[in-house]
Design a protein around this motif. Sequence first.
Motif, PDB file in Angstrom:
ATOM      1  N   ALA A   5       0.844  -1.312  -0.065  1.00 40.38           N
ATOM      2  CA  ALA A   5       0.056   0.064   0.052  1.00 40.38           C
ATOM      3  C   ALA A   5       0.905   1.247   0.000  1.00 40.38           C
ATOM      4  O   ALA A   5       0.461   2.179  -0.709  1.00 40.38           O
ATOM      5  CB  ALA A   5      -0.882  -0.051   1.115  1.00 40.38           C
ATOM      6  N   PHE A   6       1.901   1.243   0.960  1.00 41.26           N
ATOM      7  CA  PHE A   6       2.784   2.449   0.786  1.00 41.26           C
ATOM      8  C   PHE A   6       3.683   2.592  -0.506  1.00 41.26           C
ATOM      9  O   PHE A   6       3.660   3.611  -1.096  1.00 41.26           O
ATOM     10  CB  PHE A   6       3.767   2.181   1.981  1.00 41.26           C
ATOM     11  N   ALA A   7       4.064   1.566  -1.144  1.00 38.12           N
ATOM     12  CA  ALA A   7       4.580   1.479  -2.432  1.00 38.12           C
ATOM     13  C   ALA A   7       3.616   2.007  -3.520  1.00 38.12           C
ATOM     14  O   ALA A   7       3.956   2.786  -4.264  1.00 38.12           O
ATOM     15  CB  ALA A   7       5.107   0.155  -2.837  1.00 38.12           C
ATOM     16  N   ALA A  10       3.282   5.834  -2.972  1.00 38.92           N
ATOM     17  CA  ALA A  10       4.493   6.602  -3.136  1.00 38.92           C
ATOM     18  C   ALA A  10       4.525   6.638  -4.711  1.00 38.92           C
ATOM     19  O   ALA A  10       4.842   7.663  -5.358  1.00 38.92           O
ATOM     20  CB  ALA A  10       5.580   5.908  -2.720  1.00 38.92           C
ATOM     21  N   GLY A  11       4.286   5.613  -5.355  1.00 38.14           N
ATOM     22  CA  GLY A  11       4.522   5.703  -6.781  1.00 38.14           C
ATOM     23  C   GLY A  11       3.357   6.553  -7.496  1.00 38.14           C
ATOM     24  O   GLY A  11       3.605   7.276  -8.422  1.00 38.14           O
ATOM     25  N   GLY A  12       1.790   6.648  -6.875  1.00 38.78           N
ATOM     26  CA  GLY A  12       0.998   7.445  -7.482  1.00 38.78           C
ATOM     27  C   GLY A  12       1.282   8.682  -7.266  1.00 38.78           C
ATOM     28  O   GLY A  12       1.163   9.697  -7.983  1.00 38.78           O
ATOM     29  N   LEU A  13       1.860   9.085  -6.106  1.00 43.86           N
ATOM     30  CA  LEU A  13       2.513  10.712  -5.859  1.00 43.86           C
ATOM     31  C   LEU A  13       3.606  10.964  -6.751  1.00 43.86           C
ATOM     32  O   LEU A  13       3.404  11.965  -7.277  1.00 43.86           O
ATOM     33  CB  LEU A  13       2.792  10.584  -4.352  1.00 43.86           C
ATOM     34  N   LEU A  14       4.376   9.985  -7.063  1.00 42.71           N
ATOM     35  CA  LEU A  14       5.404  10.485  -8.010  1.00 42.71           C
ATOM     36  C   LEU A  14       4.851  10.695  -9.489  1.00 42.71           C
ATOM     37  O   LEU A  14       5.251  11.474 -10.057  1.00 42.71           O
ATOM     38  CB  LEU A  14       6.496   9.498  -7.928  1.00 42.71           C
ATOM     39  N   TYR A  15       3.629  10.032  -9.697  1.00 47.16           N
ATOM     40  CA  TYR A  15       3.157  10.175 -11.082  1.00 47.16           C
ATOM     41  C   TYR A  15       2.448  11.449 -11.025  1.00 47.16           C
ATOM     42  O   TYR A  15       2.388  12.231 -12.183  1.00 47.16           O
ATOM     43  CB  TYR A  15       2.419   8.908 -11.318  1.00 47.16           C
ATOM     44  N   ARG A  22       5.606   5.799 -14.341  1.00 46.03           N
ATOM     45  CA  ARG A  22       4.560   5.133 -14.979  1.00 46.03           C
ATOM     46  C   ARG A  22       4.313   3.788 -14.725  1.00 46.03           C
ATOM     47  O   ARG A  22       3.976   2.997 -15.539  1.00 46.03           O
ATOM     48  CB  ARG A  22       4.465   5.375 -16.520  1.00 46.03           C
ATOM     49  N   LEU A  23       4.492   3.259 -13.733  1.00 42.60           N
ATOM     50  CA  LEU A  23       4.160   1.999 -13.275  1.00 42.60           C
ATOM     51  C   LEU A  23       2.916   1.859 -13.231  1.00 42.60           C
ATOM     52  O   LEU A  23       2.173   2.687 -12.862  1.00 42.60           O
ATOM     53  CB  LEU A  23       4.959   1.454 -12.113  1.00 42.60           C
ATOM     54  N   ARG A  24       2.290   0.499 -13.108  1.00 42.89           N
ATOM     55  CA  ARG A  24       0.923   0.261 -12.807  1.00 42.89           C
ATOM     56  C   ARG A  24       0.551   0.271 -11.569  1.00 42.89           C
ATOM     57  O   ARG A  24       0.577  -0.590 -10.837  1.00 42.89           O
ATOM     58  CB  ARG A  24       0.485  -1.121 -13.507  1.00 42.89           C
ATOM     59  N   THR A  25      -0.196   1.565 -10.886  1.00 36.90           N
ATOM     60  CA  THR A  25      -0.398   1.710  -9.682  1.00 36.90           C
ATOM     61  C   THR A  25      -2.125   1.454  -9.918  1.00 36.90           C
ATOM     62  O   THR A  25      -2.709   1.367 -10.691  1.00 36.90           O
ATOM     63  CB  THR A  25      -0.251   3.150  -9.356  1.00 36.90           C
ATOM     64  N   VAL A  26      -2.475   1.249  -8.520  1.00 39.33           N
ATOM     65  CA  VAL A  26      -3.837   0.745  -8.152  1.00 39.33           C
ATOM     66  C   VAL A  26      -4.890   1.765  -8.836  1.00 39.33           C
ATOM     67  O   VAL A  26      -5.770   1.454  -9.432  1.00 39.33           O
ATOM     68  CB  VAL A  26      -4.043   0.341  -6.916  1.00 39.33           C
ATOM     69  N   LEU A  27      -4.301   2.952  -8.645  1.00 43.97           N
ATOM     70  CA  LEU A  27      -5.267   3.986  -8.624  1.00 43.97           C
ATOM     71  C   LEU A  27      -5.508   4.298 -10.288  1.00 43.97           C
ATOM     72  O   LEU A  27      -6.840   4.662 -10.695  1.00 43.97           O
ATOM     73  CB  LEU A  27      -4.684   5.266  -8.075  1.00 43.97           C
ATOM     74  N   LEU A  44      -3.354   5.890   0.960  1.00 38.64           N
ATOM     75  CA  LEU A  44      -2.617   4.617   0.757  1.00 38.64           C
ATOM     76  C   LEU A  44      -1.300   4.822   1.393  1.00 38.64           C
ATOM     77  O   LEU A  44      -0.949   3.773   2.183  1.00 38.64           O
ATOM     78  CB  LEU A  44      -2.282   4.436  -0.725  1.00 38.64           C
ATOM     79  N   ILE A  45      -0.646   5.864   1.384  1.00 38.61           N
ATOM     80  CA  ILE A  45       0.661   5.854   2.212  1.00 38.61           C
ATOM     81  C   ILE A  45       0.443   5.917   3.671  1.00 38.61           C
ATOM     82  O   ILE A  45       1.040   5.000   4.542  1.00 38.61           O
ATOM     83  CB  ILE A  45       1.349   7.352   1.743  1.00 38.61           C
ATOM     84  N   VAL A  46      -0.487   6.639   4.229  1.00 36.57           N
ATOM     85  CA  VAL A  46      -0.865   6.526   5.565  1.00 36.57           C
ATOM     86  C   VAL A  46      -1.333   4.783   6.007  1.00 36.57           C
ATOM     87  O   VAL A  46      -1.044   4.512   7.048  1.00 36.57           O
ATOM     88  CB  VAL A  46      -1.856   7.623   5.836  1.00 36.57           C
ATOM     89  N   ALA A  47      -2.303   4.473   5.336  1.00 36.52           N
ATOM     90  CA  ALA A  47      -2.667   3.317   5.673  1.00 36.52           C
ATOM     91  C   ALA A  47      -1.649   2.190   5.477  1.00 36.52           C
ATOM     92  O   ALA A  47      -1.692   1.316   6.269  1.00 36.52           O
ATOM     93  CB  ALA A  47      -4.012   2.781   4.711  1.00 36.52           C
TER      94      ALA A  47
END
Length: 60
Positions: A5-7, A10-15, A22-27, A44-47
């Motif tokens: 969930a953290f990863a 974090a990947g979503g925030l970078l995007y 551009r990794l396949r994030t859940v969002l 997601l990061i906090v959870a």
Amino acid sequence: MGFLAFAQGAGGLLYEWMGWFRLRTVLRRIDFLSDRGLFVNIVLIVAGVAVMIAADSLKS
């Protein structure tokens, strides 16, 4: 699970901020959450951190 969930967050925030991660994030796969990207990634990061702390405290 907490690290995943953290990863994802974090990947979503970078995007969201830089547009180059551009990794396949859940969002990106869930259509109704895509317009609330910043908020959902922070949640997601906090959870993820909360799950990791809870799992660590249950070990001892």
